[in-house]
Design a protein around this motif. Structure first.
Motif, PDB file in Angstrom:
ATOM      1  N   ALA A  28      98.147  -1.528  56.488  1.00  0.00           N
ATOM      2  CA  ALA A  28      98.937  -0.313  56.721  1.00  0.00           C
ATOM      3  C   ALA A  28      98.480   0.308  58.037  1.00  0.00           C
ATOM      4  O   ALA A  28      97.359   0.060  58.504  1.00  0.00           O
ATOM      5  CB  ALA A  28      98.772   0.684  55.587  1.00  0.00           C
ATOM      6  N   VAL A  29      99.380   1.105  58.627  1.00  0.00           N
ATOM      7  CA  VAL A  29      99.087   1.767  59.896  1.00  0.00           C
ATOM      8  C   VAL A  29      99.505   3.232  59.781  1.00  0.00           C
ATOM      9  O   VAL A  29     100.600   3.537  59.284  1.00  0.00           O
ATOM     10  CB  VAL A  29      99.837   1.103  61.070  1.00  0.00           C
ATOM     11  N   TRP A  30      98.635   4.136  60.234  1.00  0.00           N
ATOM     12  CA  TRP A  30      98.957   5.562  60.255  1.00  0.00           C
ATOM     13  C   TRP A  30      98.722   6.117  61.649  1.00  0.00           C
ATOM     14  O   TRP A  30      97.788   5.693  62.347  1.00  0.00           O
ATOM     15  CB  TRP A  30      98.065   6.351  59.293  1.00  0.00           C
ATOM     16  N   ASP A  65     107.754  -8.890  62.783  1.00  0.00           N
ATOM     17  CA  ASP A  65     108.784  -7.894  62.461  1.00  0.00           C
ATOM     18  C   ASP A  65     108.293  -6.913  61.409  1.00  0.00           C
ATOM     19  O   ASP A  65     108.635  -5.726  61.436  1.00  0.00           O
ATOM     20  CB  ASP A  65     110.075  -8.580  62.019  1.00  0.00           C
ATOM     21  N   ARG A  66     107.463  -7.390  60.483  1.00  0.00           N
ATOM     22  CA  ARG A  66     106.936  -6.511  59.442  1.00  0.00           C
ATOM     23  C   ARG A  66     105.935  -5.512  60.022  1.00  0.00           C
ATOM     24  O   ARG A  66     105.936  -4.331  59.648  1.00  0.00           O
ATOM     25  CB  ARG A  66     106.285  -7.341  58.345  1.00  0.00           C
ATOM     26  N   VAL A  67     105.084  -5.988  60.918  1.00  0.00           N
ATOM     27  CA  VAL A  67     104.158  -5.071  61.577  1.00  0.00           C
ATOM     28  C   VAL A  67     104.943  -4.064  62.412  1.00  0.00           C
ATOM     29  O   VAL A  67     104.654  -2.860  62.394  1.00  0.00           O
ATOM     30  CB  VAL A  67     103.156  -5.846  62.456  1.00  0.00           C
ATOM     31  N   GLU A 105     106.276  -0.966  60.744  1.00  0.00           N
ATOM     32  CA  GLU A 105     105.319   0.127  60.516  1.00  0.00           C
ATOM     33  C   GLU A 105     105.403   1.168  61.631  1.00  0.00           C
ATOM     34  O   GLU A 105     104.984   2.309  61.458  1.00  0.00           O
ATOM     35  CB  GLU A 105     103.895  -0.427  60.439  1.00  0.00           C
ATOM     36  N   PHE A 106     105.955   0.758  62.766  1.00  0.00           N
ATOM     37  CA  PHE A 106     106.072   1.638  63.929  1.00  0.00           C
ATOM     38  C   PHE A 106     107.527   2.050  64.177  1.00  0.00           C
ATOM     39  O   PHE A 106     107.825   2.681  65.179  1.00  0.00           O
ATOM     40  CB  PHE A 106     105.527   0.944  65.174  1.00  0.00           C
ATOM     41  N   GLY A 107     108.432   1.651  63.283  1.00  0.00           N
ATOM     42  CA  GLY A 107     109.843   1.969  63.452  1.00  0.00           C
ATOM     43  C   GLY A 107     110.521   1.176  64.553  1.00  0.00           C
ATOM     44  O   GLY A 107     111.496   1.633  65.146  1.00  0.00           O
ATOM     45  N   VAL A 108     110.030  -0.050  64.812  1.00  0.00           N
ATOM     46  CA  VAL A 108     110.535  -0.882  65.903  1.00  0.00           C
ATOM     47  C   VAL A 108     111.237  -2.114  65.336  1.00  0.00           C
ATOM     48  O   VAL A 108     110.819  -2.674  64.321  1.00  0.00           O
ATOM     49  CB  VAL A 108     109.380  -1.327  66.824  1.00  0.00           C
ATOM     50  N   GLY A 109     112.325  -2.525  66.019  1.00  0.00           N
ATOM     51  CA  GLY A 109     112.997  -3.768  65.657  1.00  0.00           C
ATOM     52  C   GLY A 109     113.704  -3.734  64.315  1.00  0.00           C
ATOM     53  O   GLY A 109     113.793  -4.762  63.637  1.00  0.00           O
ATOM     54  N   GLU A 110     114.260  -2.602  63.967  1.00  0.00           N
ATOM     55  CA  GLU A 110     114.848  -2.472  62.633  1.00  0.00           C
ATOM     56  C   GLU A 110     116.137  -3.262  62.457  1.00  0.00           C
ATOM     57  O   GLU A 110     116.575  -3.497  61.335  1.00  0.00           O
ATOM     58  CB  GLU A 110     115.069  -0.991  62.316  1.00  0.00           C
ATOM     59  N   ALA A 116     106.918   1.001  71.846  1.00  0.00           N
ATOM     60  CA  ALA A 116     107.098   2.249  71.111  1.00  0.00           C
ATOM     61  C   ALA A 116     105.979   3.175  71.582  1.00  0.00           C
ATOM     62  O   ALA A 116     105.214   2.830  72.485  1.00  0.00           O
ATOM     63  CB  ALA A 116     107.030   2.006  69.609  1.00  0.00           C
ATOM     64  N   ASP A 117     105.891   4.338  70.976  1.00  0.00           N
ATOM     65  CA  ASP A 117     104.855   5.277  71.361  1.00  0.00           C
ATOM     66  C   ASP A 117     103.473   4.661  71.104  1.00  0.00           C
ATOM     67  O   ASP A 117     103.117   4.379  69.958  1.00  0.00           O
ATOM     68  CB  ASP A 117     105.010   6.578  70.572  1.00  0.00           C
ATOM     69  N   SER A 118     102.726   4.390  72.174  1.00  0.00           N
ATOM     70  CA  SER A 118     101.367   3.841  72.092  1.00  0.00           C
ATOM     71  C   SER A 118     101.304   2.476  71.411  1.00  0.00           C
ATOM     72  O   SER A 118     100.301   2.141  70.760  1.00  0.00           O
ATOM     73  CB  SER A 118     100.434   4.821  71.360  1.00  0.00           C
ATOM     74  N   SER A 119     102.345   1.678  71.549  1.00  0.00           N
ATOM     75  CA  SER A 119     102.323   0.331  70.970  1.00  0.00           C
ATOM     76  C   SER A 119     103.330  -0.561  71.682  1.00  0.00           C
ATOM     77  O   SER A 119     104.315  -0.093  72.251  1.00  0.00           O
ATOM     78  CB  SER A 119     102.636   0.366  69.470  1.00  0.00           C
TER      79      SER A 119
END
Length: 404
Positions: free
Chosen positions: A175-177, A206-208, A211-216, A368-371
């Motif tokens: 998980a990532v927060w 894609d699953r990782v 977690e960042f709201g990317v590639g939906e 994405a933001d910081s990723s």
């Protein structure tokens, strides 16, 4: 809790390459997290090891740019670092007038990409390069090579560690927060903190990214490629690499012959839908993965194409019926028999598919933001790994500075 400036998720060729490049271009504290206990356990270590010189890619595309540069750089890297490599070249065989015309297109592409090729015609001319191959014409590309992909990835990792990169193997990101100006990563080995995350998780990228709201609107569909090995006493059937003429409408080449750097001759792969992202045997199932694939609108749209459905059925037959696999192999080398083949390894290709049912063919990463997220590093990902890793590190460093 360990704290780093940048954490790279994934210890394959791309992950190790970008970590190595980041550490060479900056003083940032970089770490690589790999869920397996060994590096190159999936796509990077379960492939043919071929370096594709770039004749089969559209001029001006990222694939063409990275393949030509990557082949040149990887040969130099392997020579410097003692990574096993052999420059066997490849013979791309045409069996019909239509395929011969396709070879002419490939040669034109090769010329534009700066790749050396020779178009030869007639069985006698082909036999001068490959004694047992059958066809009416062939495109010979002498710059193609075979490298030990696992040793290559470990060499990249050693370089990265020499530059100060930390490696966490046997460590799964769960998980990532978002935490302040960075992220907290919950892993199977404890928690990590990072100001910036680079997602190069391959089959699970894609699953990782989600977690960042990317590639939906994108999803990885896993395709298994299975290999047979020619028994040692029959390895003379292939001196280099023997490929069929590629179909530009399909992402998979089809069954072909490769003499590897260890002198083994492998045949394959086929390309069959895998019933799990790590389902390496045709008896392996992951019901959750399979349900995810079958429920994805992009996969259903992809398979609505009658050609894809037909090819899918043919590939499935090759997976469960050895005689069908051998028949496909005999199209290139008629003299081989079923007893000349023995089961070898298999790999899973992380094929990115859009929700519209389109196959994503070029390397793709998104910020994405910081990723930064490597959503597509599909074939020839190994060949492209050095220039792609450098391009990624430049993009990451630019985005990292922008977020500070």
């Amino acid at each position: 809790m360990s704290v780093h400036d940048i954490v790279v998720v994934g210890g394959g060729a791309i992950g190790c390459s970008v970590a190595r490049s980041l550490a060479g271009k900056s003083t940032l504290d970089v770490a690589v997290v790999e869920k397996e206990h060994h590096l190159a356990a999936h796509q990077s270590g379960r492939n043919s090891g071929v370096l594709h010189p770039g004749f089969n890619y559209e001029p001006g595309s990222l694939k063409a740019e990275y393949a030509t540069e990557g082949t040149r750089r990887m040969k130099a890297y392997a020579a410097d670092e003692g990574v096993p490599i052999e420059e066997f070249g490849v013979v791309v065989v045409a069996k019909s007038d239509r395929e011969e015309r396709r070879l002419e297109v490939l040669q034109d592409q090769a010329d534009q990409n700066g790749v050396e090729t020779e178009l030869i015609r007639g069985a006698d001319a082909i036999a001068e390069h490959e004694h047992h191959a059958d066809g009416q014409a062939a495109l010979v590309a002498p710059e193609a090579a075979s490298i030990d992909s696992q040793q290559y990835v470990y060499s990249l990792a050693r370089d990265a560690m020499d530059r100060g990169v930390d490696f966490y193997t046997g460590t799964r990101v769960e998980a990532v927060w978002r935490r302040g100006d960075g992220f907290q990563l919950a892993t199977s080995s404890g928690e990590l903190r990072a100001q910036y995350v680079v997602n190069s998780a391959g089959l699970h990228a894609d699953r990782v990214a989600s977690e960042f709201g990317v590639g939906e609107d994108l999803q990885i569909v896993p395709f298994r490629g299975e290999y047979y090995e020619i028994v040692p006493e029959k390895r003379e059937v292939c001196r280099s690499m023997i490929y069929p003429t590629p179909d530009p409408d399909l992402p998979f080449l089809g069954v072909h012959y490769t003499r590897r750097a260890d002198d083994k001759v492998i045949v394959g792969p086929n390309a069959v839908l895998a019933f799990g992202r790590e389902a390496y045997e045709n008896t392996d199932f992951d019901l959750d993965d399979l349900a995810e694939t079958l429920g994805y609108s992009g996969f259903r749209r992809l398979m609505a194409d009658p050609k894809m459905l037909r090819v899918g059925w043919e590939e499935l037959n090759k997976s469960y019926r050895k005689e069908m696999f051998v028949e496909a192999a005999q199209r290139l080398v008629p003299g081989v028999e079923a007893r000349d083949f023995r089961k070898s390894y298999s790999g899973i290709r992380a094929q990115l598919v859009s929700s519209d049912g389109d196959l994503i063919k070029d390397p793709l990463f998104e910020h994405a933001d910081s990723s930064t997220h490597v959503l597509n590093a599909v074939s020839p990902g190994l060949t492209c790994s050095l220039p792609f890793g450098d391009a990624l590190s430049d993009a990451v460093l630019e985005n990292f500075d922008a977020t500070e």
